[in-house]
Write a protein that holds these residues in place. Structure first.
Motif, PDB file in Angstrom:
ATOM      1  N   LYS A  76       0.833  -1.212   0.000  1.00  0.00           N
ATOM      2  CA  LYS A  76       0.000   0.000   0.000  1.00  0.00           C
ATOM      3  C   LYS A  76       0.867   1.261   0.000  1.00  0.00           C
ATOM      4  O   LYS A  76       0.549   2.242  -0.674  1.00  0.00           O
ATOM      5  CB  LYS A  76      -0.942   0.013   1.207  1.00  0.00           C
ATOM      6  N   THR A  77       1.958   1.215   0.751  1.00  0.00           N
ATOM      7  CA  THR A  77       2.871   2.362   0.770  1.00  0.00           C
ATOM      8  C   THR A  77       3.487   2.551  -0.610  1.00  0.00           C
ATOM      9  O   THR A  77       3.582   3.678  -1.105  1.00  0.00           O
ATOM     10  CB  THR A  77       3.969   2.166   1.840  1.00  0.00           C
ATOM     11  N   VAL A  78       3.881   1.454  -1.243  1.00  0.00           N
ATOM     12  CA  VAL A  78       4.449   1.532  -2.594  1.00  0.00           C
ATOM     13  C   VAL A  78       3.405   2.086  -3.561  1.00  0.00           C
ATOM     14  O   VAL A  78       3.726   2.933  -4.408  1.00  0.00           O
ATOM     15  CB  VAL A  78       4.963   0.160  -3.068  1.00  0.00           C
ATOM     16  N   ASP A  79       2.162   1.638  -3.439  1.00  0.00           N
ATOM     17  CA  ASP A  79       1.096   2.167  -4.304  1.00  0.00           C
ATOM     18  C   ASP A  79       0.994   3.678  -4.172  1.00  0.00           C
ATOM     19  O   ASP A  79       0.876   4.396  -5.169  1.00  0.00           O
ATOM     20  CB  ASP A  79      -0.257   1.535  -3.952  1.00  0.00           C
ATOM     21  N   ARG A  80       1.049   4.162  -2.943  1.00  0.00           N
ATOM     22  CA  ARG A  80       0.932   5.606  -2.701  1.00  0.00           C
ATOM     23  C   ARG A  80       2.150   6.348  -3.247  1.00  0.00           C
ATOM     24  O   ARG A  80       2.018   7.391  -3.883  1.00  0.00           O
ATOM     25  CB  ARG A  80       0.756   5.872  -1.201  1.00  0.00           C
ATOM     26  N   LEU A  81       3.348   5.790  -3.006  1.00  0.00           N
ATOM     27  CA  LEU A  81       4.563   6.416  -3.539  1.00  0.00           C
ATOM     28  C   LEU A  81       4.543   6.434  -5.068  1.00  0.00           C
ATOM     29  O   LEU A  81       4.967   7.419  -5.685  1.00  0.00           O
ATOM     30  CB  LEU A  81       5.813   5.692  -3.038  1.00  0.00           C
ATOM     31  N   ALA A  83       1.804   6.461  -6.968  1.00  0.00           N
ATOM     32  CA  ALA A  83       0.787   7.432  -7.378  1.00  0.00           C
ATOM     33  C   ALA A  83       1.326   8.861  -7.308  1.00  0.00           C
ATOM     34  O   ALA A  83       0.947   9.714  -8.114  1.00  0.00           O
ATOM     35  CB  ALA A  83      -0.461   7.296  -6.505  1.00  0.00           C
ATOM     36  N   LEU A  84       2.224   9.116  -6.353  1.00  0.00           N
ATOM     37  CA  LEU A  84       2.812  10.448  -6.204  1.00  0.00           C
ATOM     38  C   LEU A  84       4.044  10.658  -7.087  1.00  0.00           C
ATOM     39  O   LEU A  84       4.603  11.754  -7.133  1.00  0.00           O
ATOM     40  CB  LEU A  84       3.198  10.687  -4.735  1.00  0.00           C
ATOM     41  N   GLY A  85       4.478   9.576  -7.756  1.00  0.00           N
ATOM     42  CA  GLY A  85       5.624   9.684  -8.657  1.00  0.00           C
ATOM     43  C   GLY A  85       6.979   9.503  -8.002  1.00  0.00           C
ATOM     44  O   GLY A  85       8.004   9.826  -8.595  1.00  0.00           O
ATOM     45  N   TYR A  86       7.016   8.954  -6.782  1.00  0.00           N
ATOM     46  CA  TYR A  86       8.283   8.789  -6.062  1.00  0.00           C
ATOM     47  C   TYR A  86       8.904   7.411  -6.216  1.00  0.00           C
ATOM     48  O   TYR A  86      10.095   7.240  -5.958  1.00  0.00           O
ATOM     49  CB  TYR A  86       8.081   9.083  -4.569  1.00  0.00           C
ATOM     50  N   ALA A  87       8.119   6.422  -6.594  1.00  0.00           N
ATOM     51  CA  ALA A  87       8.626   5.059  -6.744  1.00  0.00           C
ATOM     52  C   ALA A  87       7.894   4.382  -7.881  1.00  0.00           C
ATOM     53  O   ALA A  87       6.835   4.843  -8.331  1.00  0.00           O
ATOM     54  CB  ALA A  87       8.446   4.270  -5.445  1.00  0.00           C
ATOM     55  N   GLU A  88       8.473   3.273  -8.338  1.00  0.00           N
ATOM     56  CA  GLU A  88       7.846   2.486  -9.395  1.00  0.00           C
ATOM     57  C   GLU A  88       8.196   1.022  -9.180  1.00  0.00           C
ATOM     58  O   GLU A  88       9.203   0.705  -8.546  1.00  0.00           O
ATOM     59  CB  GLU A  88       8.328   2.947 -10.766  1.00  0.00           C
ATOM     60  N   ARG A  89       7.341   0.173  -9.699  1.00  0.00           N
ATOM     61  CA  ARG A  89       7.622  -1.263  -9.688  1.00  0.00           C
ATOM     62  C   ARG A  89       8.221  -1.608 -11.043  1.00  0.00           C
ATOM     63  O   ARG A  89       7.722  -1.175 -12.069  1.00  0.00           O
ATOM     64  CB  ARG A  89       6.346  -2.060  -9.457  1.00  0.00           C
ATOM     65  N   ALA A  90       9.287  -2.409 -11.015  1.00  0.00           N
ATOM     66  CA  ALA A  90       9.960  -2.789 -12.257  1.00  0.00           C
ATOM     67  C   ALA A  90      10.352  -4.255 -12.180  1.00  0.00           C
ATOM     68  O   ALA A  90      10.463  -4.830 -11.099  1.00  0.00           O
ATOM     69  CB  ALA A  90      11.201  -1.921 -12.456  1.00  0.00           C
ATOM     70  N   GLY A  91      10.591  -4.842 -13.348  1.00  0.00           N
ATOM     71  CA  GLY A  91      11.073  -6.217 -13.386  1.00  0.00           C
ATOM     72  C   GLY A  91      12.484  -6.291 -12.823  1.00  0.00           C
ATOM     73  O   GLY A  91      13.224  -5.309 -12.824  1.00  0.00           O
TER      74      GLY A  91
END
Length: 160
Positions: A76-81, A83-91
Protein backbone atom coordinates in the motif's frame (compact mmCIF):
# COMPACT_ATOMS: atom_id res chain seq x y z
CA UNK A 1 1.38 17.10 50.86
CA UNK A 2 3.65 16.82 47.82
CA UNK A 3 7.06 18.40 47.95
CA UNK A 4 7.26 21.56 45.78
CA UNK A 5 9.34 21.23 42.61
CA UNK A 6 12.82 22.65 42.73
CA UNK A 7 13.78 25.09 40.00
CA UNK A 8 15.37 23.23 37.07
CA UNK A 9 14.41 19.79 38.37
CA UNK A 10 13.61 17.29 35.63
CA UNK A 11 11.49 14.17 35.77
CA UNK A 12 12.14 10.92 33.95
CA UNK A 13 9.04 11.17 31.78
CA UNK A 14 10.22 14.50 30.38
CA UNK A 15 13.26 13.06 28.58
CA UNK A 16 11.40 10.95 26.01
CA UNK A 17 8.88 13.75 25.51
CA UNK A 18 11.63 16.30 24.85
CA UNK A 19 13.46 13.93 22.50
CA UNK A 20 10.25 13.18 20.63
CA UNK A 21 9.28 16.86 20.48
CA UNK A 22 12.71 17.68 19.05
CA UNK A 23 12.34 14.92 16.47
CA UNK A 24 8.82 16.03 15.60
CA UNK A 25 9.91 19.65 15.29
CA UNK A 26 12.68 18.75 12.85
CA UNK A 27 10.43 16.47 10.79
CA UNK A 28 7.59 19.01 10.65
CA UNK A 29 9.98 21.76 9.54
CA UNK A 30 11.48 19.44 6.93
CA UNK A 31 8.08 18.59 5.46
CA UNK A 32 6.93 22.19 5.39
CA UNK A 33 10.03 23.11 3.41
CA UNK A 34 9.78 20.04 1.15
CA UNK A 35 6.21 21.05 0.29
CA UNK A 36 7.42 24.52 -0.67
CA UNK A 37 10.10 22.94 -2.86
CA UNK A 38 7.67 20.89 -4.91
CA UNK A 39 7.12 17.82 -2.74
CA UNK A 40 3.81 18.50 -0.97
CA UNK A 41 2.74 14.85 -0.89
CA UNK A 42 5.69 13.51 1.09
CA UNK A 43 4.77 12.32 4.57
CA UNK A 44 7.14 11.12 7.30
CA UNK A 45 6.21 7.47 6.67
CA UNK A 46 7.08 7.92 3.00
CA UNK A 47 10.49 9.23 3.94
CA UNK A 48 11.16 6.08 5.97
CA UNK A 49 9.93 3.99 3.04
CA UNK A 50 12.07 5.81 0.47
CA UNK A 51 15.12 5.37 2.72
CA UNK A 52 14.29 1.67 3.00
CA UNK A 53 13.94 1.35 -0.78
CA UNK A 54 17.36 2.89 -1.20
CA UNK A 55 19.37 3.30 -4.38
CA UNK A 56 19.21 -0.35 -5.41
CA UNK A 57 15.51 -0.99 -4.86
CA UNK A 58 13.80 -3.78 -2.93
CA UNK A 59 10.95 -6.21 -3.24
CA UNK A 60 7.74 -5.42 -1.38
CA UNK A 61 8.52 -8.28 1.03
CA UNK A 62 11.95 -6.86 1.82
CA UNK A 63 10.49 -3.37 2.17
CA UNK A 64 7.97 -4.74 4.67
CA UNK A 65 10.77 -6.37 6.69
CA UNK A 66 12.83 -3.16 6.70
CA UNK A 67 9.85 -1.10 7.81
CA UNK A 68 8.52 -3.66 10.27
CA UNK A 69 5.17 -3.98 8.50
CA UNK A 70 3.38 -6.68 6.52
CA UNK A 71 4.00 -7.18 2.82
CA UNK A 72 0.46 -5.89 2.23
CA UNK A 73 1.10 -2.69 4.20
CA UNK A 74 4.37 -2.20 2.33
CA UNK A 75 2.48 -2.74 -0.93
CA UNK A 76 0.00 0.00 0.00
CA UNK A 77 2.87 2.36 0.77
CA UNK A 78 4.45 1.53 -2.59
CA UNK A 79 1.10 2.17 -4.30
CA UNK A 80 0.93 5.61 -2.70
CA UNK A 81 4.56 6.42 -3.54
CA UNK A 82 3.96 5.31 -7.13
CA UNK A 83 0.79 7.43 -7.38
CA UNK A 84 2.81 10.45 -6.20
CA UNK A 85 5.62 9.68 -8.66
CA UNK A 86 8.28 8.79 -6.06
CA UNK A 87 8.63 5.06 -6.74
CA UNK A 88 7.85 2.49 -9.40
CA UNK A 89 7.62 -1.26 -9.69
CA UNK A 90 9.96 -2.79 -12.26
CA UNK A 91 11.07 -6.22 -13.39
CA UNK A 92 14.13 -7.67 -11.68
CA UNK A 93 16.17 -8.38 -14.82
CA UNK A 94 17.54 -11.57 -13.25
CA UNK A 95 14.24 -13.13 -12.13
CA UNK A 96 11.28 -12.17 -14.32
CA UNK A 97 8.82 -13.29 -11.62
CA UNK A 98 10.21 -10.80 -9.13
CA UNK A 99 9.09 -7.17 -9.01
CA UNK A 100 11.49 -4.63 -7.55
CA UNK A 101 10.42 -1.28 -6.13
CA UNK A 102 12.76 1.49 -7.23
CA UNK A 103 12.84 5.21 -6.60
CA UNK A 104 12.06 7.44 -9.55
CA UNK A 105 14.13 10.56 -10.23
CA UNK A 106 11.45 12.45 -8.27
CA UNK A 107 11.97 10.13 -5.29
CA UNK A 108 15.74 10.54 -5.48
CA UNK A 109 15.26 14.32 -5.62
CA UNK A 110 13.02 14.27 -2.53
CA UNK A 111 15.67 12.33 -0.59
CA UNK A 112 18.46 14.62 -1.80
CA UNK A 113 16.48 17.71 -0.82
CA UNK A 114 15.69 16.12 2.56
CA UNK A 115 19.40 15.55 3.21
CA UNK A 116 20.20 19.17 2.35
CA UNK A 117 17.32 20.44 4.50
CA UNK A 118 18.48 18.37 7.46
CA UNK A 119 21.86 20.10 7.14
CA UNK A 120 20.08 23.46 7.21
CA UNK A 121 17.98 22.44 10.22
CA UNK A 122 21.05 21.25 12.08
CA UNK A 123 22.72 24.59 11.33
CA UNK A 124 19.69 26.37 12.83
CA UNK A 125 19.99 24.30 16.00
CA UNK A 126 23.73 25.05 16.10
CA UNK A 127 23.00 28.77 15.77
CA UNK A 128 20.55 28.56 18.67
CA UNK A 129 22.49 26.25 20.98
CA UNK A 130 26.03 26.86 19.78
CA UNK A 131 28.00 24.37 17.70
CA UNK A 132 29.93 22.99 20.67
CA UNK A 133 26.82 22.41 22.76
CA UNK A 134 25.00 20.74 19.87
CA UNK A 135 28.00 18.44 19.31
CA UNK A 136 27.92 17.58 23.02
CA UNK A 137 24.23 16.65 22.73
CA UNK A 138 24.92 14.53 19.63
CA UNK A 139 27.93 12.85 21.26
CA UNK A 140 25.95 12.14 24.42
CA UNK A 141 23.10 10.60 22.45
CA UNK A 142 25.57 8.43 20.52
CA UNK A 143 26.86 7.11 23.87
CA UNK A 144 23.45 6.16 25.26
CA UNK A 145 21.61 5.06 22.11
CA UNK A 146 22.63 1.58 20.94
CA UNK A 147 23.68 1.31 17.29
CA UNK A 148 20.97 -1.32 16.79
CA UNK A 149 18.32 1.28 17.70
CA UNK A 150 18.72 3.03 14.33
CA UNK A 151 16.15 1.29 12.18
CA UNK A 152 13.63 2.41 9.59
CA UNK A 153 10.62 0.83 11.29
CA UNK A 154 9.82 3.87 13.41
CA UNK A 155 6.37 4.33 11.93
CA UNK A 156 5.37 0.73 12.62
CA UNK A 157 6.86 0.93 16.12
CA UNK A 158 4.86 4.05 16.95
CA UNK A 159 1.68 2.50 15.58
CA UNK A 160 2.10 -0.37 18.01
Amino acid sequence: MAEPERAGERHGFELPLLLFAGFRSLIDQLHTELAERGHPGVRPAYGFAMQAIGRDGVTASELGRRLGVTKQAAGKTVDRLAALGYAERAGDGVDARRKVVRLTPRGVDALAQSAALFEDLRAEWAATLGEERLREVEDALERVVPKSAFRLDGGAWLAG
